[in-house]
Design a protein around this motif. Structure first.
Motif, PDB file in Angstrom:
ATOM      1  N   GLN A  50      26.861   3.461 -11.500  1.00 52.92           N
ATOM      2  CA  GLN A  50      27.925   5.612 -11.644  1.00 52.92           C
ATOM      3  C   GLN A  50      28.339   4.971 -12.583  1.00 52.92           C
ATOM      4  OE1 GLN A  50      28.628   7.445  -8.409  1.00 52.92           O
ATOM      5  NE2 GLN A  50      30.931   7.906  -9.273  1.00 52.92           N
ATOM      6  N   PRO A  51      28.618   5.868 -13.748  1.00 53.52           N
ATOM      7  CA  PRO A  51      30.022   5.794 -14.826  1.00 53.52           C
ATOM      8  C   PRO A  51      30.981   6.729 -13.884  1.00 53.52           C
ATOM      9  CG  PRO A  51      28.213   7.747 -15.158  1.00 53.52           C
ATOM     10  CD  PRO A  51      27.971   7.005 -14.119  1.00 53.52           C
ATOM     11  N   VAL A 109      17.847  14.665 -12.958  1.00 55.81           N
ATOM     12  CA  VAL A 109      17.177  14.861 -14.833  1.00 55.81           C
ATOM     13  C   VAL A 109      17.691  16.105 -15.395  1.00 55.81           C
ATOM     14  CG1 VAL A 109      14.814  15.473 -16.195  1.00 55.81           C
ATOM     15  CG2 VAL A 109      15.149  13.593 -14.346  1.00 55.81           C
ATOM     16  N   GLU A 110      18.152  17.147 -14.537  1.00 54.16           N
ATOM     17  CA  GLU A 110      17.990  18.770 -15.472  1.00 54.16           C
ATOM     18  C   GLU A 110      19.904  18.592 -15.445  1.00 54.16           C
ATOM     19  OE1 GLU A 110      14.897  21.023 -14.179  1.00 54.16           O
ATOM     20  OE2 GLU A 110      14.661  20.048 -13.307  1.00 54.16           O
ATOM     21  N   PHE A 114      25.134  13.432 -13.476  1.00 55.57           N
ATOM     22  CA  PHE A 114      24.121  12.104 -13.512  1.00 55.57           C
ATOM     23  C   PHE A 114      22.886  11.942 -14.002  1.00 55.57           C
ATOM     24  CE2 PHE A 114      27.248  11.069 -10.038  1.00 55.57           C
ATOM     25  CZ  PHE A 114      28.642  10.857 -10.588  1.00 55.57           C
ATOM     26  N   ARG A 115      22.603  10.902 -14.974  1.00 52.53           N
ATOM     27  CA  ARG A 115      21.227  11.692 -15.487  1.00 52.53           C
ATOM     28  C   ARG A 115      20.521   9.906 -14.882  1.00 52.53           C
ATOM     29  NH1 ARG A 115      19.913  15.615 -19.651  1.00 52.53           N
ATOM     30  NH2 ARG A 115      20.244  17.234 -18.773  1.00 52.53           N
ATOM     31  N   VAL A 116      19.741   9.778 -14.222  1.00 52.94           N
ATOM     32  CA  VAL A 116      18.978   8.091 -14.582  1.00 52.94           C
ATOM     33  C   VAL A 116      18.284   7.876 -16.113  1.00 52.94           C
ATOM     34  CG1 VAL A 116      17.110   6.667 -13.909  1.00 52.94           C
ATOM     35  CG2 VAL A 116      18.608   8.563 -12.261  1.00 52.94           C
ATOM     36  N   ASN A 117      19.181   6.515 -16.438  1.00 50.87           N
ATOM     37  CA  ASN A 117      19.465   6.101 -17.741  1.00 50.87           C
ATOM     38  C   ASN A 117      17.545   5.845 -17.687  1.00 50.87           C
ATOM     39  OD1 ASN A 117      18.821   3.376 -16.729  1.00 50.87           O
ATOM     40  ND2 ASN A 117      20.487   2.972 -17.116  1.00 50.87           N
ATOM     41  N   ASN A 121      17.991   1.788 -14.868  1.00 50.30           N
ATOM     42  CA  ASN A 121      19.235   0.893 -13.672  1.00 50.30           C
ATOM     43  C   ASN A 121      20.064   1.273 -13.417  1.00 50.30           C
ATOM     44  OD1 ASN A 121      19.691   0.423 -16.320  1.00 50.30           O
ATOM     45  ND2 ASN A 121      18.920  -1.856 -16.652  1.00 50.30           N
ATOM     46  N   GLY A 122      20.282   2.207 -14.228  1.00 49.22           N
ATOM     47  CA  GLY A 122      21.858   3.169 -13.477  1.00 49.22           C
ATOM     48  C   GLY A 122      21.833   4.626 -13.803  1.00 49.22           C
ATOM     49  N   LEU A 123      23.261   4.847 -13.999  1.00 45.62           N
ATOM     50  CA  LEU A 123      23.273   6.998 -14.519  1.00 45.62           C
ATOM     51  C   LEU A 123      24.001   6.644 -15.612  1.00 45.62           C
ATOM     52  CD1 LEU A 123      24.311   7.716 -10.539  1.00 45.62           C
ATOM     53  CD2 LEU A 123      21.631   7.617 -11.658  1.00 45.62           C
ATOM     54  N   ASP A 124      23.688   7.805 -16.128  1.00 48.30           N
ATOM     55  CA  ASP A 124      24.393   8.024 -18.087  1.00 48.30           C
ATOM     56  C   ASP A 124      24.903   9.866 -16.627  1.00 48.30           C
ATOM     57  OD1 ASP A 124      23.586   6.408 -19.596  1.00 48.30           O
ATOM     58  OD2 ASP A 124      21.495   7.413 -20.070  1.00 48.30           O
ATOM     59  N   HIS A 125      26.386   9.933 -18.014  1.00 48.61           N
ATOM     60  CA  HIS A 125      27.284  11.284 -18.037  1.00 48.61           C
ATOM     61  C   HIS A 125      26.867  12.726 -17.951  1.00 48.61           C
ATOM     62  CE1 HIS A 125      30.720  14.092 -18.547  1.00 48.61           C
ATOM     63  NE2 HIS A 125      30.342  14.339 -17.625  1.00 48.61           N
TER      64      HIS A 125
END
Length: 479
Positions: A50-51, A109-110, A114-117, A121-125
């Motif tokens: 999580q960022p 995703v939408e 957070f969006r799964v990268n 293996n992680g999340l993007d903002h």
């Protein structure tokens, strides 16, 4: 000394006034006035990967038991609004399918923060998250979707729209007991695709339930649905015409479908089913949910049916009409989300470990196959809730081939609503965002260049759209 005492007395007076005002505010608004991220058993401390974001994201997740005797529980993921959450509305988001996860699609995703990268293996903002506009609640519904489960096998035989709406309503009543500070907030429902059935039927149940004083009142204000399955005849007619008008099928196949199919019938003939199968075959090489997006070339972690549905009975009309919701700008995101949400450390942090160990899927095909499709139109509910004064918006990404804008325009026309404001262009960042038309009781918006998953394909436009819907501020009609 006197000056010093005067300064101290002045300081004490200022502090006294501050405490008095602060106490009055708390008394007036109860715990609603509390700021920050409150402590709660369902609070998510931090997900793996999580960022770090400022201000930090406040979120909660867990199970709500909707039927104790059957051991039925639905999983949710809730995000507090980024700013002023005590006064922002509460927005429920539902994905369709049936069988597709609102965690795997809506949240990850939408429109979630957070969006799964693209490695899983992680999340993007996601800077376009709808939590800028509302407190957003994602629900995995019905049972068998995502982490939601039932200990009673017969429940899965009985799945239909009514079953789903009753469980979702029970969930909301119990969720608000768990989070009482949101009880009085303005409440809206949103969703896409087959949630075009879920959303209005849940709104109808809440509207009727609010008349029963034994129930907890839910402050329902309206709903908004995107590329929604709504009325089988017009949705089917629109699907065929869109495929022909966008050069997906030949003139000959178009004529064959029109000759073989009468979409007003409750059961398709074998000839019609075969013709529709041929139509779906033409979509094998492209993404029916975004006809200009690339296809995913990665192998998937779950078995996915082909769009032609060739393994099904040729006169199984309903299952030919209901296709799972795949596709989008990143055509491989389903692979990434399934990799992420099946990790033990993610499920531990996510409070998603249930008594029934399941392999989490973005879409559960067994739910799609078992579902009883008994509601062929929800237009009578629209008529009822428009008369009740609810705020109702419908939006369509205009490059979706599955629930095309053409079919939606057909069923809107069939309602014969009085025109309030004529068809016109709306703008986003000085570019055409789409078109908008306002009827008495309903607003319709198109999103230019978006497919079935509008917040994924056009996140900026989708954020402007939900801001306009919730705030009442008009979309820009000048560049």
């Amino acid at each position: 000394m006197k000056g010093g005492m005067a300064s101290i007395n002045g300081l004490l007076f200022v502090l006294w006034v501050f405490v008095l005002l602060h106490s009055t505010a708390i008394e007036a608004h109860g715990e609603e006035k509390l700021v920050g991220c409150p402590q709660h058993p369902d609070k998510v401390i931090k997900l793996p990967g999580q960022p770090s974001i400022s201000p930090p994201i406040c979120h909660f997740s867990g199970f709500i038991t909707v039927n104790a005797s059957h051991g039925r529980a639905l999983f949710y993921w809730f995000f507090q609004a980024l700013s002023n959450p005590t006064h922002k509305p509460l927005l429920l988001w539902l994905n369709g399918g049936p069988g597709c996860s609102s965690v795997g699609y809506g949240a990850a995703v939408e429109l979630g923060p957070f969006r799964v990268n693209n490695k899983g293996n992680g999340l993007d903002h996601n800077k376009y998250s709808w939590i800028q506009e509302a407190n957003v609640l994602f629900l995995e519904s019905p049972i068998g979707v995502g982490f939601s489960y039932s200990n009673t096998s017969s429940d899965f035989i009985n799945l239909d729209d009514k079953f789903v709406a009753k469980d979702a309503y029970s969930f909301l009543l119990k969720w608000m007991k768990r989070f009482p500070r949101y009880q009085g907030h303005d409440f809206f429902i949103s969703g896409e695709s087959y949630a075009g059935h879920y959303v209005p039927q849940l709104a109808d149940l809440i509207y009727d339930g609010n008349k029963n004083k034994r129930n907890h009142f839910i402050n329902l204000k309206g709903f908004i649905v995107g590329n929604p399955e709504t009325e089988d005849f017009y949705d089917s007619k629109g699907l065929v015409e869109y495929a022909w008008s966008h050069s997906v099928i030949s003139d000959q196949l178009y004529q064959q479908v029109n000759h073989a199919c009468n979409f007003k019938l409750s059961n398709w003939t074998r000839e019609c089913a075969n013709a529709i199968n041929l139509l779906f075959e033409q979509y094998k090489e492209i993404d029916i949910y975004n006809i200009y997006a690339p296809k995913c070339t990665l192998s998937r972690t779950s078995s996915l049916p082909t769009s032609s549905s060739s393994s099904r009975s040729s006169d199984d009309k309903v299952k030919l009409r209901r296709m799972r919701i795949l596709g989008g700008y990143d055509p491989c995101y389903e692979v990434h989300t399934e990799a992420y949400f099946n990790r033990d450390d993610v499920q531990e942090a996510f409070h998603s470990k249930s008594p029934i160990r399941v392999h989490w899927q973005s879409c559960n095909n067994s739910i799609f196959e078992a579902y009883n499709y008994v509601v062929l139109t929800v237009l009578p509910i629209y008529t009822k809730l428009i008369k009740a004064g609810l705020k109702i918006w419908v939006y369509s990404g205009d490059i979706d081939g599955r629930v095309p804008v053409i079919g939606t325009r057909y069923w809107l026309e069939s309602m014969a609503l009085s025109l309030k404001t004529p068809w016109r262009t709306w703008y986003h960042n000085n570019q055409v965002g789409g078109r908008i038309v306002e009827f008495e009781g309903l607003t319709f918006v198109t999103v230019r260049g978006a497919g079935h998953l509008v917040p994924l394909n056009k996140p900026g436009e989708a954020l402007a759209l939900i801001h306009s819907f919730l705030s009442g501020n008009s979309l820009a009609t000048k560049p």
